[in-house]
Design a protein around this motif. Structure first.
Motif, PDB file in Angstrom:
ATOM      1  N   GLU A   1      25.242   1.156 -51.120  1.00  0.00           N
ATOM      2  CA  GLU A   1      26.476   0.366 -51.100  1.00  0.00           C
ATOM      3  C   GLU A   1      26.930   0.026 -52.521  1.00  0.00           C
ATOM      4  N   ALA A   2      25.967  -0.353 -53.373  1.00  0.00           N
ATOM      5  CA  ALA A   2      26.308  -0.710 -54.756  1.00  0.00           C
ATOM      6  C   ALA A   2      26.843   0.500 -55.519  1.00  0.00           C
TER       7      ALA A   2
ATOM      8  N   ASN B   1      31.073  -5.959 -56.394  1.00  0.00           N
ATOM      9  CA  ASN B   1      29.957  -5.606 -55.516  1.00  0.00           C
ATOM     10  C   ASN B   1      29.043  -6.813 -55.392  1.00  0.00           C
TER      11      ASN B   1
ATOM     12  N   ALA C   1      30.367   1.255 -54.661  1.00  0.00           N
ATOM     13  CA  ALA C   1      31.275   0.323 -55.341  1.00  0.00           C
ATOM     14  C   ALA C   1      31.502   0.752 -56.786  1.00  0.00           C
TER      15      ALA C   1
ATOM     16  N   ASP D   1      28.112  -7.467 -61.813  1.00  0.00           N
ATOM     17  CA  ASP D   1      28.443  -7.715 -60.408  1.00  0.00           C
ATOM     18  C   ASP D   1      27.623  -8.863 -59.831  1.00  0.00           C
TER      19      ASP D   1
END
Length: 463
Positions: free
Chosen positions: A306-307, A299, A310, A437
């Protein structure tokens, strides 16, 4: 000026428009909100005030919990005022009895806490998860001997609290306001969702008129601010509207500055506090050992949605959770996995872990109760979206926190699932993940790590 105290609010009058501009800053809350727009994240600062001004009669009103800081402001500014009390306990006294065997030296701090209600008719009890808050609430009710409403956040805690109170206060009937039941008694347990659903209904008005004592369990929910779009959430407005003479909150954490301020506005200041370390030394709580396993998550986004996607979709991470759960289960340990997504996480983990049991919010009260009882009797893996707070499962040996996040409140609540003592249990193992990440997930992992270190300075290991 006259400062008048009522049960759930206070009024200051007369207040000119110019004076109100001074007072208003005492009630100022600022929130930073984010939204995705055309592929980028926009940041907005929003301001709210939790006081109300009527310019026609030059009157300012505000939640009762803020009265102390208004008084202090007027003293500091040398503003003369007269204090008037119109607060009153409108309901008659009741007779409740508790069994003598719920008092023990190990839990003597509960007696110290309950003694505070003789001096304070409102306030917060800041007690760690697993410290016996349900018993403390029962002792407060027995001390005050008045019609009571206890508000809880979910059906599991609703059933659990009702069962405990039915045992403690027998033969006194305990009212149930939730799970499709509306049965008013002198002592009542209600889910917050039920109260909010009837907020404008005559049922709520009837309830308001018959309650002298309001106790909000897991009261840190009161301070949740609704997505930065408006002041407070349903917890805040329900608590603010109930005119109970005695008002108390039970929680393990106050949250951030803004959150704590909104909470105190409807319940008052902290009046009793005890920490985890003290209760571990007394044998009330179990010592915790925390392992944070480093794992690479692909990520690069700083957008939470969005994170988080992931994180949930990381095959490597999910398999690691399954491997750890299976390993400890094979060591005859009871393993609880906490997540907050049903389809995208809970069911995936359920498929990866043999003989696991998955429970989500759609389960009935009886099904939840049966799942917990089965878990107590058999060594297996229990996966759930409903076990983040308030659920009493003292036999758990290993807690796997699968869903990341940064909230200190959530971390403390999840930790509490394993801190309760149980025969033959010397410690609880908390397993979390240090998500590497180079972006948002790693930042959140660091925040969780610092929360663990604050609570258990010598018991945290990153592997």
């Amino acid at each position: 000026m006259h400062l008048t105290e009522y049960n759930n609010h206070a009024v200051l009058e007369p207040v000119s428009v110019e004076q109100f501009a001074q007072f208003r800053d005492l009630f100022k809350l600022e929130y930073v909100t984010f939204r995705r727009f055309r592929g980028r994240t926009e940041r907005t600062l929003k301001t709210f005030y939790y006081c109300f001004y009527n310019p026609k009669i030059f009157s300012m009103s505000f939640p009762i919990g803020a009265i102390q800081k208004v008084e202090q402001f007027m003293i500091d500014k040398r503003i003369e005022y007269k204090y008037r009390i119109h607060a009153a306990s409108g309901c008659g006294k009741c007779i409740y009895h508790l069994p003598a065997d719920i008092i023990s030296n190990k839990y003597s701090f509960q007696e110290d806490a309950v003694a505070q209600v003789s001096q304070h008719r409102r306030g917060i009890f800041l007690h760690p998860t697993g410290s016996g808050k349900t018993t403390t609430m029962a002792k407060i009710i027995a001390k005050l001997q008045r019609p009571t409403l206890v508000v809880v956040p979910n059906l599991t805690l609703f059933t659990q609290t009702h069962d405990v109170f039915s045992k403690y206060f027998a033969p006194e009937p305990i009212g149930k306001l939730g799970d499709s039941v509306w049965n008013l008694e002198r002592i009542n347990i209600a889910t917050q969702q039920t109260l909010w659903s009837i907020y404008e209904d005559s049922k709520f008005q009837t309830l308001r008129n018959m309650i002298d004592v309001l106790i909000i369990d897991e009261c840190h929910h009161v301070n949740s601010q609704k997505g930065g779009q408006e002041l407070g959430n349903s917890w805040f407005w329900v608590a603010a509207k109930i005119p109970a003479y005695f008002r108390y909150g039970m929680t393990a954490t106050l949250g951030d500055k803004n959150s704590a301020e909104l909470l105190k506005a409807v319940t008052g200041e902290v009046i009793h506090e005890i920490d985890v370390d003290t209760l571990v030394k007394r044998g009330v709580l179990t010592q915790a050992r925390i392992e944070m396993h480093r794992i690479l998550v692909h990520n690069s986004s700083y957008d939470w949605h969005e994170a988080f996607e992931a994180l949930l979709n990381s095959t490597t991470r999910n398999q690691q959770i399954a491997n750890l759960a299976t390993f400890h289960c094979n060591q005859n340990k009871r393993v609880l996995i906490i997540t907050n997504r049903i389809e995208k996480h809970g069911k995936i983990l359920h498929q990866l872990i043999p003989n696991s049991v998955f429970v989500d919010g759609s389960a009935s009260s009886e099904d939840r109760k049966d799942a917990i009882e089965d878990f107590k009797q058999n060594n297996h893996v229990l996966i759930g979206t409903i076990f983040g707070e308030g659920v009493d499962i003292p036999c758990v040996d290993v807690v796997i926190i699968a869903n990341g996040g940064k909230s200190q409140k959530s971390v403390i609540q999840r930790l509490g699932r394993g801190l309760r003592t149980f025969a033959g249990k010397n410690e609880v193992l908390i397993i979390d993940f240090y998500d590497s990440d180079g972006a948002l997930l790693e930042r959140h992992s660091k925040q969780r790590y610092h929360t663990y270190k604050e609570l258990f300075p010598n018991q945290v290991e990153v592997t």
